[in-house]
Design a protein around this motif. Structure first.
Motif, short mmCIF file in Angstrom:
data_model
loop_
_atom_site.label_atom_id
_atom_site.label_comp_id
_atom_site.label_asym_id
_atom_site.label_seq_id
_atom_site.Cartn_x
_atom_site.Cartn_y
_atom_site.Cartn_z
N PHE A 77 -53.35 15.71 32.15
CA PHE A 77 -54.89 15.83 31.66
C PHE A 77 -55.48 14.68 30.49
O PHE A 77 -54.30 14.65 29.13
CB PHE A 77 -55.69 16.98 31.44
CG PHE A 77 -55.80 17.59 33.01
CD1 PHE A 77 -56.50 17.17 34.38
CD2 PHE A 77 -54.72 18.84 32.90
CE1 PHE A 77 -56.09 18.04 34.86
CE2 PHE A 77 -54.77 19.86 33.67
CZ PHE A 77 -55.20 19.56 35.27
N TYR A 83 -60.31 25.15 34.07
CA TYR A 83 -59.43 24.73 35.25
C TYR A 83 -60.16 25.50 36.07
O TYR A 83 -60.30 27.06 35.93
CB TYR A 83 -57.75 25.09 35.40
CG TYR A 83 -57.66 24.53 33.60
CD1 TYR A 83 -57.47 23.09 33.33
CD2 TYR A 83 -56.55 25.38 33.11
CE1 TYR A 83 -56.83 22.60 32.79
CE2 TYR A 83 -56.31 24.20 32.20
CZ TYR A 83 -56.46 23.48 31.77
OH TYR A 83 -55.68 22.68 30.72
N CYS A 118 -58.51 22.10 39.33
CA CYS A 118 -58.70 20.55 38.79
C CYS A 118 -59.44 20.35 37.75
O CYS A 118 -60.37 21.56 37.04
CB CYS A 118 -59.99 20.16 39.67
SG CYS A 118 -61.91 20.95 40.04
N TYR A 119 -59.68 19.32 36.80
CA TYR A 119 -59.77 19.40 35.67
C TYR A 119 -61.86 18.63 35.38
O TYR A 119 -61.90 17.84 36.29
CB TYR A 119 -58.98 17.88 34.91
CG TYR A 119 -59.16 18.68 33.28
CD1 TYR A 119 -58.68 19.22 32.82
CD2 TYR A 119 -59.81 17.35 32.71
CE1 TYR A 119 -58.86 19.29 31.43
CE2 TYR A 119 -60.12 17.43 31.56
CZ TYR A 119 -59.10 18.63 30.81
OH TYR A 119 -59.45 19.04 29.36
N ARG A 165 -49.26 18.75 35.64
CA ARG A 165 -50.13 18.28 35.35
C ARG A 165 -50.93 17.95 34.26
O ARG A 165 -50.57 18.17 33.41
CB ARG A 165 -50.90 19.33 36.14
CG ARG A 165 -51.08 19.73 36.98
CD ARG A 165 -51.32 21.50 37.47
NE ARG A 165 -51.23 22.01 39.41
CZ ARG A 165 -52.07 22.22 40.02
NH1 ARG A 165 -52.74 20.99 40.61
NH2 ARG A 165 -51.72 22.92 41.29
#
Length: 248
Positions: free
Chosen positions: A43, A247, A2-3, A41
Protein backbone atom coordinates in the motif's frame (compact mmCIF):
# COMPACT_ATOMS: atom_id res chain seq x y z
CA UNK A 1 -8.41 -7.14 3.48
CA UNK A 2 -8.53 -3.83 1.62
CA UNK A 3 -6.98 -0.42 2.17
CA UNK A 4 -9.30 2.49 2.83
CA UNK A 5 -7.09 5.32 1.56
CA UNK A 6 -3.52 6.62 1.71
CA UNK A 7 -3.12 7.31 5.41
CA UNK A 8 -0.23 8.80 7.28
CA UNK A 9 2.70 6.55 7.99
CA UNK A 10 2.72 7.89 11.54
CA UNK A 11 -0.76 6.50 12.21
CA UNK A 12 0.05 3.18 10.58
CA UNK A 13 3.23 2.75 12.61
CA UNK A 14 1.60 3.53 15.93
CA UNK A 15 -1.70 1.71 15.41
CA UNK A 16 -0.58 -1.55 13.79
CA UNK A 17 0.61 -4.49 15.87
CA UNK A 18 3.82 -5.25 13.98
CA UNK A 19 6.71 -6.97 15.71
CA UNK A 20 9.37 -5.87 13.20
CA UNK A 21 9.34 -2.58 11.31
CA UNK A 22 11.94 -2.62 8.53
CA UNK A 23 13.07 0.77 7.24
CA UNK A 24 14.62 0.93 3.77
CA UNK A 25 16.31 4.30 3.74
CA UNK A 26 15.28 6.64 0.90
CA UNK A 27 13.05 4.01 -0.71
CA UNK A 28 10.61 5.41 -3.26
CA UNK A 29 7.15 3.89 -3.51
CA UNK A 30 7.21 3.62 -7.30
CA UNK A 31 10.51 1.74 -7.39
CA UNK A 32 9.43 -0.60 -4.60
CA UNK A 33 6.16 -1.28 -6.40
CA UNK A 34 7.97 -2.07 -9.65
CA UNK A 35 10.90 -4.13 -8.37
CA UNK A 36 9.78 -5.81 -5.17
CA UNK A 37 9.52 -9.60 -5.51
CA UNK A 38 8.67 -10.50 -1.91
CA UNK A 39 5.18 -11.86 -1.35
CA UNK A 40 2.83 -9.67 0.64
CA UNK A 41 0.44 -6.72 0.45
CA UNK A 42 1.66 -3.33 -0.75
CA UNK A 43 0.00 0.00 0.00
CA UNK A 44 0.97 3.65 -0.22
CA UNK A 45 1.49 5.80 2.82
CA UNK A 46 2.65 9.34 3.46
CA UNK A 47 5.88 9.93 5.34
CA UNK A 48 6.16 12.85 7.75
CA UNK A 49 9.42 14.27 6.39
CA UNK A 50 11.86 14.22 3.45
CA UNK A 51 14.93 13.61 5.61
CA UNK A 52 15.86 10.98 8.20
CA UNK A 53 16.51 13.10 11.27
CA UNK A 54 13.32 15.15 10.77
CA UNK A 55 11.42 11.92 10.14
CA UNK A 56 12.67 10.61 13.48
CA UNK A 57 11.61 13.78 15.29
CA UNK A 58 8.11 13.70 13.82
CA UNK A 59 7.49 9.96 13.82
CA UNK A 60 8.94 9.01 17.20
CA UNK A 61 8.66 12.14 19.37
CA UNK A 62 8.13 10.31 22.68
CA UNK A 63 9.74 7.33 24.42
CA UNK A 64 9.01 3.89 22.93
CA UNK A 65 9.47 0.38 24.27
CA UNK A 66 11.32 -0.64 21.12
CA UNK A 67 14.74 -1.87 20.09
CA UNK A 68 16.20 0.18 17.24
CA UNK A 69 18.74 -1.65 15.05
CA UNK A 70 20.34 0.90 12.78
CA UNK A 71 22.92 0.82 10.01
CA UNK A 72 22.41 4.58 9.62
CA UNK A 73 24.83 6.76 11.62
CA UNK A 74 22.10 9.33 12.29
CA UNK A 75 20.58 6.97 14.83
CA UNK A 76 22.74 6.55 17.89
CA UNK A 77 24.35 9.91 18.50
CA UNK A 78 24.24 13.57 17.55
CA UNK A 79 26.41 14.22 14.52
CA UNK A 80 24.95 17.37 13.02
CA UNK A 81 24.20 20.79 14.57
CA UNK A 82 20.83 20.75 12.79
CA UNK A 83 19.96 17.41 14.32
CA UNK A 84 18.30 17.77 17.70
CA UNK A 85 17.08 14.17 17.88
CA UNK A 86 18.91 11.91 20.32
CA UNK A 87 17.67 8.39 19.60
CA UNK A 88 18.89 6.73 22.84
CA UNK A 89 16.48 8.99 24.74
CA UNK A 90 13.52 7.77 22.66
CA UNK A 91 13.99 4.00 22.48
CA UNK A 92 14.48 1.23 25.00
CA UNK A 93 17.65 0.13 23.25
CA UNK A 94 19.62 1.41 20.26
CA UNK A 95 21.88 -1.08 18.48
CA UNK A 96 24.34 0.98 16.41
CA UNK A 97 25.14 -1.47 13.65
CA UNK A 98 27.01 1.26 11.78
CA UNK A 99 29.48 1.26 14.68
CA UNK A 100 29.78 -2.54 14.66
CA UNK A 101 29.78 -3.53 11.01
CA UNK A 102 30.76 -0.59 8.82
CA UNK A 103 32.48 -1.90 5.67
CA UNK A 104 35.40 0.35 4.72
CA UNK A 105 35.61 -1.22 1.27
CA UNK A 106 31.98 -0.30 0.53
CA UNK A 107 31.72 2.96 2.45
CA UNK A 108 28.49 1.75 4.04
CA UNK A 109 26.96 -1.17 5.93
CA UNK A 110 26.12 -4.16 3.78
CA UNK A 111 22.53 -5.33 4.39
CA UNK A 112 23.78 -8.84 5.23
CA UNK A 113 25.66 -7.38 8.18
CA UNK A 114 22.45 -5.81 9.46
CA UNK A 115 20.69 -9.17 9.38
CA UNK A 116 23.59 -10.94 11.07
CA UNK A 117 23.43 -8.51 14.01
CA UNK A 118 19.64 -8.80 14.27
CA UNK A 119 19.99 -12.58 14.24
CA UNK A 120 22.25 -12.47 17.31
CA UNK A 121 20.20 -10.13 19.51
CA UNK A 122 16.72 -11.21 20.74
CA UNK A 123 13.97 -8.57 20.77
CA UNK A 124 10.28 -8.22 21.46
CA UNK A 125 9.47 -5.37 19.04
CA UNK A 126 12.07 -3.68 16.90
CA UNK A 127 12.79 -1.22 14.13
CA UNK A 128 15.47 -2.46 11.73
CA UNK A 129 16.92 0.40 9.67
CA UNK A 130 18.86 -0.51 6.52
CA UNK A 131 20.84 2.09 4.58
CA UNK A 132 19.95 0.75 1.12
CA UNK A 133 18.67 1.85 -1.36
CA UNK A 134 20.28 5.08 -0.06
CA UNK A 135 23.74 5.64 -1.52
CA UNK A 136 26.51 4.82 -1.92
CA UNK A 137 25.13 2.38 -4.43
CA UNK A 138 26.77 -1.02 -4.02
CA UNK A 139 24.47 -3.29 -6.02
CA UNK A 140 25.16 -4.77 -9.44
CA UNK A 141 25.40 -1.26 -10.91
CA UNK A 142 27.87 0.45 -8.59
CA UNK A 143 28.15 4.17 -8.05
CA UNK A 144 30.85 5.08 -5.56
CA UNK A 145 33.96 7.26 -5.38
CA UNK A 146 37.27 6.93 -3.61
CA UNK A 147 35.90 9.36 -1.02
CA UNK A 148 33.05 7.05 -0.08
CA UNK A 149 35.39 4.12 0.49
CA UNK A 150 36.47 5.43 3.89
CA UNK A 151 34.96 5.13 7.32
CA UNK A 152 32.95 8.32 7.57
CA UNK A 153 30.32 6.66 9.72
CA UNK A 154 31.28 8.62 12.82
CA UNK A 155 30.30 11.79 10.97
CA UNK A 156 27.04 10.37 9.70
CA UNK A 157 28.19 10.80 6.12
CA UNK A 158 27.79 8.13 3.45
CA UNK A 159 29.24 9.85 0.41
CA UNK A 160 26.19 10.14 -1.81
CA UNK A 161 26.30 13.94 -1.81
CA UNK A 162 29.86 13.93 -3.09
CA UNK A 163 28.88 11.64 -5.95
CA UNK A 164 25.86 13.74 -6.87
CA UNK A 165 27.88 16.97 -6.80
CA UNK A 166 29.59 15.65 -9.94
CA UNK A 167 26.21 15.34 -11.67
CA UNK A 168 26.20 11.68 -12.73
CA UNK A 169 24.15 10.51 -15.69
CA UNK A 170 20.57 10.26 -14.35
CA UNK A 171 20.08 6.95 -16.19
CA UNK A 172 23.16 5.52 -14.45
CA UNK A 173 21.92 6.80 -11.09
CA UNK A 174 18.50 5.21 -11.61
CA UNK A 175 20.08 1.85 -12.46
CA UNK A 176 22.36 2.06 -9.44
CA UNK A 177 19.41 2.96 -7.20
CA UNK A 178 17.33 0.09 -8.61
CA UNK A 179 20.14 -2.39 -8.06
CA UNK A 180 20.76 -1.14 -4.53
CA UNK A 181 17.08 -1.77 -3.80
CA UNK A 182 17.27 -5.24 -5.35
CA UNK A 183 20.33 -5.96 -3.22
CA UNK A 184 18.58 -5.27 0.07
CA UNK A 185 15.43 -7.13 -1.03
CA UNK A 186 17.49 -10.21 -1.92
CA UNK A 187 19.16 -10.09 1.49
CA UNK A 188 15.79 -9.77 3.23
CA UNK A 189 14.54 -12.85 1.38
CA UNK A 190 17.65 -14.78 2.40
CA UNK A 191 17.45 -13.76 6.07
CA UNK A 192 13.67 -13.66 6.47
CA UNK A 193 13.84 -15.98 9.48
CA UNK A 194 15.71 -13.35 11.52
CA UNK A 195 12.65 -11.13 11.91
CA UNK A 196 9.77 -11.62 14.31
CA UNK A 197 6.30 -11.60 12.74
CA UNK A 198 4.31 -9.64 11.80
CA UNK A 199 6.80 -7.74 9.63
CA UNK A 200 6.21 -4.40 7.90
CA UNK A 201 8.59 -2.93 5.31
CA UNK A 202 8.46 0.83 4.82
CA UNK A 203 10.81 3.82 4.33
CA UNK A 204 11.69 7.05 6.06
CA UNK A 205 11.37 9.08 2.83
CA UNK A 206 11.80 8.88 -0.92
CA UNK A 207 14.60 10.00 -3.24
CA UNK A 208 14.99 12.32 -6.20
CA UNK A 209 16.84 10.68 -9.07
CA UNK A 210 17.36 13.64 -11.37
CA UNK A 211 13.72 14.59 -11.99
CA UNK A 212 13.65 18.28 -12.83
CA UNK A 213 17.35 18.48 -12.05
CA UNK A 214 16.87 17.49 -8.38
CA UNK A 215 18.84 14.76 -6.66
CA UNK A 216 18.65 12.89 -3.35
CA UNK A 217 16.49 14.42 -0.61
CA UNK A 218 16.61 17.80 1.06
CA UNK A 219 14.35 20.12 2.98
CA UNK A 220 13.28 23.05 0.83
CA UNK A 221 12.84 21.31 -2.51
CA UNK A 222 9.90 22.57 -4.63
CA UNK A 223 6.43 21.44 -3.60
CA UNK A 224 6.03 19.20 -6.65
CA UNK A 225 8.79 16.92 -5.35
CA UNK A 226 6.60 16.00 -2.35
CA UNK A 227 4.88 13.32 -4.43
CA UNK A 228 8.21 11.51 -4.68
CA UNK A 229 9.82 12.37 -1.35
CA UNK A 230 6.81 11.77 0.92
CA UNK A 231 5.15 8.79 -0.77
CA UNK A 232 6.64 5.57 0.60
CA UNK A 233 5.71 1.88 0.65
CA UNK A 234 3.78 0.20 3.46
CA UNK A 235 4.38 -3.46 2.72
CA UNK A 236 2.89 -6.20 4.90
CA UNK A 237 5.47 -8.89 4.35
CA UNK A 238 4.84 -11.31 7.17
CA UNK A 239 1.22 -10.63 8.11
CA UNK A 240 0.27 -13.52 10.36
CA UNK A 241 -1.93 -12.17 13.18
CA UNK A 242 -1.53 -8.56 12.10
CA UNK A 243 -4.26 -6.14 13.12
CA UNK A 244 -4.88 -2.48 12.37
CA UNK A 245 -7.90 -0.14 12.48
CA UNK A 246 -7.01 0.81 8.87
CA UNK A 247 -7.49 -2.65 7.35
CA UNK A 248 -10.81 -4.41 6.79
Amino acid sequence: MCYLNMLSQYDLIHKTNWKTLIILDACRYDYFERYNFLKGRLFKCKSSAPHTYIWLEKTFPKFYDLTYFSAHPYIGHKINPKQSYNAPLHFKEVISIWNLAWDDKLGTVHPKNVCKVVKMIPYDRAIVHFIQPHGPWIGETKLTTEWTLRDHSKYGIMGDGVIISKRPDPDLLKKAYRDNLLLVLKVLKEYYYCFRQPVIITADHGEMLGEGGYYLHKVGYPKWTDEILYTVPWFIWKEKFITSPYYI
